[in-house]
Enzyme design. Sequence first.
Site, short mmCIF file in Angstrom:
data_model
loop_
_atom_site.label_atom_id
_atom_site.label_comp_id
_atom_site.label_asym_id
_atom_site.label_seq_id
_atom_site.Cartn_x
_atom_site.Cartn_y
_atom_site.Cartn_z
N ASP A 155 0.86 -1.16 0.00
CA ASP A 155 0.00 0.00 0.00
C ASP A 155 0.91 1.23 0.00
OD1 ASP A 155 -2.46 1.48 0.32
OD2 ASP A 155 -1.89 1.76 2.41
N ASP A 204 -0.17 5.21 1.03
CA ASP A 204 -0.43 6.09 2.16
C ASP A 204 -0.57 5.29 3.45
OD1 ASP A 204 -0.76 7.69 -0.06
OD2 ASP A 204 -2.47 8.78 0.74
N ASP A 206 -1.60 -1.18 5.83
CA ASP A 206 -1.89 -0.65 7.18
C ASP A 206 -3.37 -0.62 7.52
OD1 ASP A 206 -1.97 1.51 5.11
OD2 ASP A 206 -2.70 2.68 6.81
#
Length: 224
Positions: A11, A13, A173
Amino acid sequence: MNSKYKVIGFDLDGTLVNTLPDLTLVVNSMFLEHGLPTTTQEKVLTWIGKGADIFFQNAIAYTGKVFDAEKLVQMRVSFDKFYATYVCEESQLYPNVKETLEALKAKGFTLVVITNKPTKLVEPVLSSFGIYHLFSETLGGQSLPRIKPFPDPMLFICEKFGIQPSELLFVGDSENDVLASQAAGCDVAGLTYGYNYNVPIEQSHPTFVISDFAEVLNIIESAK
C-alpha cells in the site's frame, strides 16, 4: 531468493509514506476556500484509507452542514485541486522503508504498489522520494474498475507476473488491505502504524502483524 513469495505488494499512504500532513492540508485548504472551519490531523486520520471519494465524503460529513448539489460540485473541484497541489509538501517516508525496499529488490523480488490513491498521483509521490524505479507495477484508484477491499488488484498482479496468490505477500496498514488480500488468497502483513480509522490492525486478523517496516525482511526470510 529462497522464499515462497515471488512478488511483494505494498500500500502507499500509511504504509510507505506518511501523507497525513499533506492530506490535512488538502482538506483544510478546501474548508478555507469555502469559508468553513479547519480541522486537525487527528481527525483527518479517521477519514482516510478508502480512496479519495470516501475521504471527501467524510470531510463533508464532518462539517455537519447540508450542501446543495451545485455547492458539492464546487467543493469537490476545490478538493481535487488541492489534492493535486499538496502531493509531497510535508509527507515523509516511514522509517526503514527505502532501505528495506532496496534490500528486497536486491534479493530479486518483484515489487509492486497497490493503492486506492488517485492513480495520477502515485508516480509523483514515489518519484519524490526516489523509490519509483524500484517498482515493476503501480496500481492506483483508477487503474482497475474495482479497488481494495475487492481482490481485483491482487489478482491482476498475480496474472501479470504469472504467480499463484500464495506467492504474493501484501504489506499494508488498513482493513481494506487485509480484506483484499484475504479475498485474493494472499498473505498480508498488517502494519500497526498508518491509517485504519483508529482501529488496531490486529482486529482485521492479517497473516502477520508488524510494527517496523524492516520486519518485512524477516517474514520473507522465514517463508520457505
